[in-house]
Design a protein around this motif. Structure first.
Motif, PDB file in Angstrom:
ATOM      1  N   ARG A 202      -7.288   8.866 -10.502  1.00  0.00           N
ATOM      2  CA  ARG A 202      -8.652   8.528  -9.733  1.00  0.00           C
ATOM      3  C   ARG A 202      -9.141   7.175 -10.119  1.00  0.00           C
ATOM      4  O   ARG A 202      -9.456   6.282  -9.432  1.00  0.00           O
ATOM      5  CB  ARG A 202      -9.703   9.455 -10.244  1.00  0.00           C
TER       6      ARG A 202
ATOM      7  N   PRO B 129      -7.171   0.664  -4.577  1.00  0.00           N
ATOM      8  CA  PRO B 129      -7.134   1.992  -3.920  1.00  0.00           C
ATOM      9  C   PRO B 129      -5.720   2.117  -3.089  1.00  0.00           C
ATOM     10  O   PRO B 129      -5.223   1.530  -2.647  1.00  0.00           O
ATOM     11  CB  PRO B 129      -8.158   1.939  -2.572  1.00  0.00           C
ATOM     12  N   TYR B 130      -5.045   3.461  -3.198  1.00  0.00           N
ATOM     13  CA  TYR B 130      -4.212   3.872  -2.355  1.00  0.00           C
ATOM     14  C   TYR B 130      -4.520   3.716  -1.006  1.00  0.00           C
ATOM     15  O   TYR B 130      -5.581   3.768  -0.441  1.00  0.00           O
ATOM     16  CB  TYR B 130      -3.873   5.227  -2.606  1.00  0.00           C
ATOM     17  N   GLY B 131      -3.380   3.553   0.117  1.00  0.00           N
ATOM     18  CA  GLY B 131      -3.797   3.808   1.316  1.00  0.00           C
ATOM     19  C   GLY B 131      -4.431   4.892   1.888  1.00  0.00           C
ATOM     20  O   GLY B 131      -5.086   4.669   2.865  1.00  0.00           O
ATOM     21  N   ARG B 132      -3.954   5.989   1.270  1.00  0.00           N
ATOM     22  CA  ARG B 132      -4.719   7.374   1.537  1.00  0.00           C
ATOM     23  C   ARG B 132      -4.195   8.360   0.736  1.00  0.00           C
ATOM     24  O   ARG B 132      -3.123   8.002  -0.101  1.00  0.00           O
ATOM     25  CB  ARG B 132      -4.500   7.798   3.008  1.00  0.00           C
TER      26      ARG B 132
ATOM     27  N   ASP C  24     -13.332  17.602   2.667  1.00  0.00           N
ATOM     28  CA  ASP C  24     -13.195  17.350   4.262  1.00  0.00           C
ATOM     29  C   ASP C  24     -12.287  15.916   4.283  1.00  0.00           C
ATOM     30  O   ASP C  24     -12.162  15.404   3.426  1.00  0.00           O
ATOM     31  CB  ASP C  24     -14.634  17.201   4.686  1.00  0.00           C
ATOM     32  N   TYR C  25     -11.936  15.981   5.730  1.00  0.00           N
ATOM     33  CA  TYR C  25     -11.365  14.692   5.929  1.00  0.00           C
ATOM     34  C   TYR C  25      -9.968  14.216   5.414  1.00  0.00           C
ATOM     35  O   TYR C  25      -9.379  13.492   5.995  1.00  0.00           O
ATOM     36  CB  TYR C  25     -12.503  13.469   5.687  1.00  0.00           C
ATOM     37  N   PHE C  26      -9.693  14.551   4.121  1.00  0.00           N
ATOM     38  CA  PHE C  26      -8.452  14.379   3.583  1.00  0.00           C
ATOM     39  C   PHE C  26      -7.658  15.384   4.193  1.00  0.00           C
ATOM     40  O   PHE C  26      -7.635  16.488   4.422  1.00  0.00           O
ATOM     41  CB  PHE C  26      -8.520  14.586   2.083  1.00  0.00           C
TER      42      PHE C  26
ATOM     43  N   ARG D 287     -11.456   5.076   1.594  1.00  0.00           N
ATOM     44  CA  ARG D 287     -11.153   4.161   0.489  1.00  0.00           C
ATOM     45  C   ARG D 287      -9.645   3.773   0.740  1.00  0.00           C
ATOM     46  O   ARG D 287      -8.676   4.130   0.778  1.00  0.00           O
ATOM     47  CB  ARG D 287     -11.257   5.088  -0.884  1.00  0.00           C
TER      48      ARG D 287
ATOM     49  N   CYS E  45      -9.581  13.053  -4.903  1.00  0.00           N
ATOM     50  CA  CYS E  45     -10.048  12.550  -3.346  1.00  0.00           C
ATOM     51  C   CYS E  45     -11.355  12.104  -3.405  1.00  0.00           C
ATOM     52  O   CYS E  45     -11.871  11.090  -2.774  1.00  0.00           O
ATOM     53  CB  CYS E  45      -9.860  13.720  -2.481  1.00  0.00           C
ATOM     54  N   THR E  46     -12.322  12.800  -4.208  1.00  0.00           N
ATOM     55  CA  THR E  46     -13.738  12.448  -3.826  1.00  0.00           C
ATOM     56  C   THR E  46     -14.473  11.964  -5.238  1.00  0.00           C
ATOM     57  O   THR E  46     -15.620  11.599  -5.109  1.00  0.00           O
ATOM     58  CB  THR E  46     -14.482  13.963  -3.504  1.00  0.00           C
TER      59      THR E  46
ATOM     60  N   ASP F 239     -17.321  12.795   1.345  1.00  0.00           N
ATOM     61  CA  ASP F 239     -15.752  13.001   1.781  1.00  0.00           C
ATOM     62  C   ASP F 239     -15.289  11.899   2.785  1.00  0.00           C
ATOM     63  O   ASP F 239     -14.136  11.506   2.512  1.00  0.00           O
ATOM     64  CB  ASP F 239     -15.250  14.300   2.323  1.00  0.00           C
TER      65      ASP F 239
ATOM     66  N   HIS G 254      -7.256   4.415  -8.272  1.00  0.00           N
ATOM     67  CA  HIS G 254      -7.825   4.546  -6.782  1.00  0.00           C
ATOM     68  C   HIS G 254      -9.170   3.826  -6.638  1.00  0.00           C
ATOM     69  O   HIS G 254      -9.476   3.047  -5.614  1.00  0.00           O
ATOM     70  CB  HIS G 254      -8.063   5.968  -6.465  1.00  0.00           C
ATOM     71  N   LEU G 255      -9.877   3.814  -7.589  1.00  0.00           N
ATOM     72  CA  LEU G 255     -11.005   2.978  -7.845  1.00  0.00           C
ATOM     73  C   LEU G 255     -11.003   1.615  -7.780  1.00  0.00           C
ATOM     74  O   LEU G 255     -11.589   0.818  -6.945  1.00  0.00           O
ATOM     75  CB  LEU G 255     -12.199   3.356  -8.733  1.00  0.00           C
ATOM     76  N   LEU G 256      -9.941   1.136  -8.596  1.00  0.00           N
ATOM     77  CA  LEU G 256      -9.646  -0.236  -8.633  1.00  0.00           C
ATOM     78  C   LEU G 256      -8.836  -0.808  -7.681  1.00  0.00           C
ATOM     79  O   LEU G 256      -9.046  -1.986  -7.317  1.00  0.00           O
ATOM     80  CB  LEU G 256      -9.207  -0.448 -10.128  1.00  0.00           C
TER      81      LEU G 256
ATOM     82  N   ASP H 191       1.851   4.359   5.580  1.00  0.00           N
ATOM     83  CA  ASP H 191       1.744   3.010   4.387  1.00  0.00           C
ATOM     84  C   ASP H 191       3.199   2.567   4.107  1.00  0.00           C
ATOM     85  O   ASP H 191       4.000   3.311   4.939  1.00  0.00           O
ATOM     86  CB  ASP H 191       0.894   3.540   3.063  1.00  0.00           C
TER      87      ASP H 191
ATOM     88  N   GLU I 121     -14.878   8.724   1.351  1.00  0.00           N
ATOM     89  CA  GLU I 121     -14.060   8.623   0.323  1.00  0.00           C
ATOM     90  C   GLU I 121     -12.650   8.411   1.198  1.00  0.00           C
ATOM     91  O   GLU I 121     -11.565   8.077   0.684  1.00  0.00           O
ATOM     92  CB  GLU I 121     -13.985   9.693  -0.355  1.00  0.00           C
TER      93      GLU I 121
ATOM     94  N   LYS J  85       0.858  -1.232  -0.097  1.00  0.00           N
ATOM     95  CA  LYS J  85       0.029   0.012  -0.045  1.00  0.00           C
ATOM     96  C   LYS J  85       0.831   1.468   0.033  1.00  0.00           C
ATOM     97  O   LYS J  85       1.870   1.106   0.679  1.00  0.00           O
ATOM     98  CB  LYS J  85      -0.728   0.142   1.281  1.00  0.00           C
TER      99      LYS J  85
END
Lengths: 352, 352
Positions: free
Chosen positions: A83, A90-93, A108-110, B16, A58-59, B10, A86-88, A149, B13, A19
């Protein structure tokens, strides 16, 4: 599927299945406002490109403008690739570095790392960056950064960043101006040359390395050079980019030469796209061979040959080549078992 | 694809690609013994449902009975979904909370948290829960729990849990009885109404919040409310459920109002299935809008439209909607790159 440009395949193979934290270095330079110098974005809205790219990675949503950045010819941003992977797989973050953005990404959150950096000026008039302080911020960040990661992929979104990278390399007295790519197929050499000439005319005999960077560079290049020095091989780091990331390494290289010091680079690599690696208008291998330290460099052997979407075919025709860490994203996807078919399909899904 | 019910995308996501601990809150209430009140299980064996569900999620085997719980019409338990995702994109670990089980799950090696809690009584006669002590146990568990993954998905298996949830919300003076779903398509309103009427008739004017919960609720609802308060936003927590998990939030909300206090809920979300989110007989959005604190709520946009298996089509026809954390499991699968095809296939495999 991943090929080496220089070095051998072992470093990247050792990351297979692991990851990564996907880090995006975002910056604006007013150089991008010069008409026709870049096609990385919507005319008049070029400054929004890094903001929109990072929102989308991110989103999956573009929040600071109605539609995702397309170049005038309709080349979709490489953020679609980043992106899509990331959908297929996913990165750790995903983490964002605000290295002087006109508009902050609305997420938000990132984790959005801020360093109190303003967008830099047009290099034709002098970029007016406090290069020493910015480099130091990069060093501090590299020293203190805790990777959650197993390694870091570091991409960038900096419109007109290839121009500032070329100016920087020339200013640091590398003979490599021919080796720089641009996001244009028919690189707008007139506009670029004029900009470079004006930029270089600001240099003075007495300028030290920081003075040169202050005038000719962009925030991403300087900060990331500091980041590499500060990280000091502690965490595996893949620079996900083409000639701009090569320029980051050139800065590190010059800095080390000046200080008569060395760093270990066994945990450092660059990974770009096939479109950059095979570009006839630039020569990333030549840039990397200027380095005095050993480096592993790769490209992801991916193209849109499986797609019939006209907007994506433009990549294969050289209209767009790299950015938003696309080469590193493709590498990550490949290292985590994705096929060319899967990635192509997912990117096409965004364009429906 | 994950869609938001309220809030924005968010939070989810940002999870993820991250590993989660999948926690299953298991409980029996004798309310489930009322004939016809639930179809979550085999008639006469309803009390075994949480035991069997948890055995199957952990091991792929049903140990405390020959066959996995099916409802009278043959709707297979949503544990198939939760287990299917675990096979394709494994959770970091599965942990079980014994919140009053008739029969302990027969699993070795899996962490089974026990709290000395007995199954609760039929709410028609008063549930006879020591609500204050149980809430306190939840708080203590939340305070001391060390998450070994990056976040927690908390699902539940409590037969007739929608009835106790509805009773609880009414008892706490929320005007939202119409908003509760059941695992039945043709919600057995007669049996339910009769049960609710009897349950509510046990209330007395002087009853405080714990007295109300003691009479009308179930162990899962009370303990999880305490868990949320005790965890206090320290670890990202996704409540994997529908109207029952919404009721947990309603308890937290009322408790905070009574104490005139607040908690941060930035790390708290709910994720349910499409079958709940689109259910015409309930309204989870309305329940969530009763909360005085902000909350992100989502549903996993998954259905069995790709399947031709008659037992699975019953989900799309509204016969079963949620449970065993299925909505959160689907979310986890999607966030880790699974496709609808893959999940459908894996669930179908269990029915061969």
């Amino acid at each position: 599927m991943i090929k080496h440009i220089i070095g051998n395949i072992d470093f990247i193979e050792s990351l297979r299945g692991k990851k990564a934290t996907f880090m995006l270095a975002l910056s604006n330079t007013k150089t991008a406002n010069i008409e026709g110098i870049t096609q990385a974005g919507i005319p008049g809205m070029i400054h929004l490109t890094p903001t929109l790219d990072s929102e989308f990675v991110c989103t999956g949503e573009v929040r600071s403008l109605e539609n995702i950045a397309e170049t005038p010819k309709g080349v979709p941003t490489p953020a679609l690739i980043t992106r899509g992977v990331h959908l297929l797989a996913p990165y750790g973050r995903v983490e964002l570095l605000d290295l002087g953005l006109e508009v902050k990404p609305k997420v938000d959150y990132f984790r959005l790392h801020s360093f109190g950096v303003e967008p830099s000026e047009n290099i034709a008039k002098g970029a007016k960056i406090d290069a020493e302080a910015l480099f130091q911020k990069g060093v501090e960040f590299g020293k203190s950064y805790e990777c959650k990661d197993e390694y870091i992929i570091l991409g960038e979104s900096v419109p007109s960043g290839t121009t500032t990278a070329m100016a920087t390399a020339i200013g640091l007295k590398y003979k490599a101006d021919y080796a720089f790519s641009s996001s244009f197929k028919n690189v707008p050499n007139n506009i670029r040359e004029k900009t470079l000439k004006l930029a270089l005319s600001n240099l003075e005999e007495k300028d030290d390395i920081f003075a040169v960077l202050s005038k000719l560079s962009d925030n991403m290049l300087i900060f990331n050079a500091g980041f590499i020095v500060g990280l000091n091989n502690r965490v595996p780091l893949v620079l996900a980019g083409g000639t701009q990331m090569a320029c980051v390494l050139l800065i590190v290289n010059r800095m080390l030469q000046l200080m008569g010091s060395t760093i270990s680079t066994t945990n450092l690599a660059l990974c770009t796209t096939k479109w950059v690696a095979k570009d006839e208008n630039s020569d990333i291998e030549a840039l990397l061979e200027l380095l005095k330290f050993p480096i592993n460099a790769y490209y992801s052997n991916f193209d849109f040959s499986l797609s019939s979407h006209p907007a994506l075919k433009l990549y294969d025709q050289g209209e767009a080549k790299e950015g938003v860490g696309a080469g590193g994203a493709l590498m990550y996807g490949i290292l985590n078992g994705l096929t060319k078919e899967q990635i192509t399909q997912k990117v096409e899904d965004f364009l429906r």
